[in-house]
Motif scaffolding. Structure first.
Motif, short mmCIF file in Angstrom:
data_model
loop_
_atom_site.label_atom_id
_atom_site.label_comp_id
_atom_site.label_asym_id
_atom_site.label_seq_id
_atom_site.Cartn_x
_atom_site.Cartn_y
_atom_site.Cartn_z
N GLN A 1 73.00 36.10 39.39
CA GLN A 1 72.96 35.85 37.60
C GLN A 1 74.22 37.02 36.67
OE1 GLN A 1 70.14 34.29 36.47
NE2 GLN A 1 69.05 33.78 37.90
N ARG B 1 75.36 37.90 32.89
CA ARG B 1 75.50 37.62 31.19
C ARG B 1 76.33 36.79 30.71
NH1 ARG B 1 71.55 40.00 28.05
NH2 ARG B 1 70.53 41.80 29.67
N ASP C 1 58.69 28.92 22.69
CA ASP C 1 58.85 30.24 23.30
C ASP C 1 58.99 29.95 25.08
OD1 ASP C 1 56.16 29.63 23.14
OD2 ASP C 1 55.46 31.67 22.62
N LEU D 1 62.97 27.65 28.16
CA LEU D 1 64.19 29.08 27.15
C LEU D 1 64.70 28.79 28.10
CD1 LEU D 1 61.37 32.38 27.55
CD2 LEU D 1 62.87 31.20 25.39
N SER D 2 64.92 27.37 28.97
CA SER D 2 66.98 26.84 29.82
C SER D 2 66.31 26.47 30.05
CB SER D 2 66.93 28.08 31.13
OG SER D 2 65.20 27.08 32.30
N LYS E 1 69.95 29.99 30.57
CA LYS E 1 68.36 30.72 29.83
C LYS E 1 68.28 31.80 28.79
CE LYS E 1 63.86 32.12 31.69
NZ LYS E 1 63.14 32.63 32.91
N ARG E 2 67.67 32.09 28.25
CA ARG E 2 67.75 32.99 26.18
C ARG E 2 66.54 33.77 26.88
NH1 ARG E 2 66.18 31.33 20.66
NH2 ARG E 2 67.66 32.83 19.60
N HIS E 3 67.28 35.03 27.15
CA HIS E 3 66.07 36.05 27.61
C HIS E 3 66.49 36.77 25.80
CE1 HIS E 3 65.90 36.16 31.42
NE2 HIS E 3 66.81 35.71 31.59
N ALA E 4 64.68 37.69 25.65
CA ALA E 4 64.31 38.50 24.39
C ALA E 4 65.76 39.37 23.92
CB ALA E 4 63.92 39.23 25.08
N ASP E 5 66.76 39.40 24.98
CA ASP E 5 68.68 40.16 24.74
C ASP E 5 69.33 39.83 24.89
OD1 ASP E 5 67.72 40.29 27.64
OD2 ASP E 5 68.39 42.12 27.58
N TRP F 1 71.91 36.15 26.31
CA TRP F 1 71.59 34.73 27.30
C TRP F 1 72.15 35.00 28.58
CZ3 TRP F 1 70.13 30.18 25.55
CH2 TRP F 1 70.12 30.22 23.79
N ARG G 1 65.86 35.82 40.73
CA ARG G 1 66.59 36.49 39.07
C ARG G 1 68.06 37.10 40.03
NH1 ARG G 1 63.67 40.77 36.04
NH2 ARG G 1 62.15 38.90 35.20
#
Ligand code: ZN
Length: 362
Positions: free
Chosen positions: A6, A8, A103, A106-107, A153-157, A159, A302
């Motif tokens: 993973q 960022r 929601d 997301l990916s 993948k899109r995360h709250a904070d 990609w 993850r």
């Protein structure tokens, strides 16, 4: 053996716009494809397959030209996901597939990426077809030739890119050096193959005791009385608190274990069978092992680490030398007559679990 790293991502505003658009279009395609499957089945009793839907993609793109903006393999992967959801449903492993809301989608995935990254001015970039070279922070290197897929993948904070890499057996061997086996238990929460133990925290044991007492008090109140209402509320409050504390504990422990190891070995739990034994049931369901393993598994995934579940049969009755060392639940010490090993039984179990996992991986 496949591992997912993973990393960022730092897309430019323009790239991010494209990534968001891709997500929206993928989700719409997924929902349209689901609608088609259900409609055809309901009206004609026919099953629409993945292959049929994939073959229709070119026609679909003519009708909705905006879909030319998305890489065709990414679109195929949307249909593949839908098919997987139906297959899981047919096998009885999951409920009937739902439409996806924003929601919950997301990916998107590139299932067969070609050359994937380049280095420029010391920064690394990953190539996402139709989006461009997106800056990516890499904390470990990987062989580009072995990349099997890229998931964005899109995360709250922000990609993340999940880069699936096929690794050699030699590399897998190295991985095993930081491997750990875990035996979940009744007395202690878990024993690890590195000879350490994790206890159920005292505050949690105390809170659980309070909960049991409140439940007893509730059972003594007359039905329909006001006192019963009050007692009920009290049980609910404590219950919620205990549940939160327990989750927190499981999160912390699973996080710690996944951080420290690349391969994590656990037993396949058959909690359903064990609960039939009523004397053990309370503490087993309380310990939340199933949840613990769920946490371990998604945290491992993850971080590109590996969780291996081994058959539970006889792990507490065997020595790491392979000899049988039968013992009842009351016997806490493992003493092997073959190799002379004397050790806490749960630690030995954890080591046997690790051994089994390593042999599966090899
Ligand atoms: Zn032995």
């Amino acid at each position: 053996m496949q591992i997912t790293y993973q990393f960022r991502l730092y897309p430019t505003p323009k790239q991010e716009e494209l990534m968001i658009r891709t997500l929206i279009m993928c989700r719409k395609l997924y929902n349209r494809a689901k609608e088609q499957r259900d409609t055809v089945y309901n009206q004609e009793g026919r099953t629409v397959t993945y292959a049929m839907q994939q073959n229709e993609l070119p026609v679909f793109k003519k009708e909705f030209p905006e879909y030319k903006e998305v890489h065709s393999q990414v679109l195929q992967d949307c249909l593949r996901r839908l098919d997987d959801a139906y297959q899981r449903f047919f096998r009885g492993e999951a409920g009937f597939p739902h439409y996806k809301s924003a929601d919950r989608y997301l990916s998107f995935t590139y299932p067969q990426p070609g050359a994937v990254s380049k280095t420029f001015a010391r920064d690394r970039y990953v190539y996402l077809s139709k989006i461009g070279f997106v800056r990516m922070r890499t904390h470990r290197s990987f062989d580009q030739a072995n990349v099997t897929q890229i998931n964005v993948k899109r995360h709250a904070d922000g990609w993340m890119a999940g880069i699936g890499v096929n690794i050699e057996a030699a590399e897998a061997d190295q991985t095993a050096k930081t491997a750990v086996g875990i035996d979940v238990g009744l007395r202690t929460f878990a024993a690890l193959s590195d000879e350490t133990k994790v206890d159920n925290p005292r505050h949690l044991r105390r809170a659980e005791k309070r909960l049991r007492r409140a439940q007893q008090r509730l059972s003594r109140k007359a039905r329909g009385s006001r006192n019963r209402q009050k007692a009920k509320q009290k049980v609910a409050n404590i219950h919620q608190k205990v549940a939160r504390q327990r989750k927190d504990f499981l999160h912390k422990q699973s996080h710690r274990i996944v951080q420290g190891h690349d391969l994590i070995a656990v037993e396949q739990l058959k909690v359903k069978n064990m609960i039939r034994n009523r004397r053990l049931s309370k503490s087993i369901s309380d310990a939340g092992w199933r949840r613990f393993i769920t946490y371990l598994s998604y945290k491992a995934a993850r971080q590109g680490k590996r969780l291996v579940q081994v058959p539970a049969h006889g792990t507490s009755q065997t020595c790491i030398c392979g000899a049988d060392v039968p013992k009842t639940l009351a016997i806490r010490l493992h003493e092997c007559k073959e190799c002379g090993l004397v050790q806490d039984r749960d630690i030995v179990s954890a080591q046997v679990i690790l051994q089994r996992a390593l042999s599966i991986v090899a």
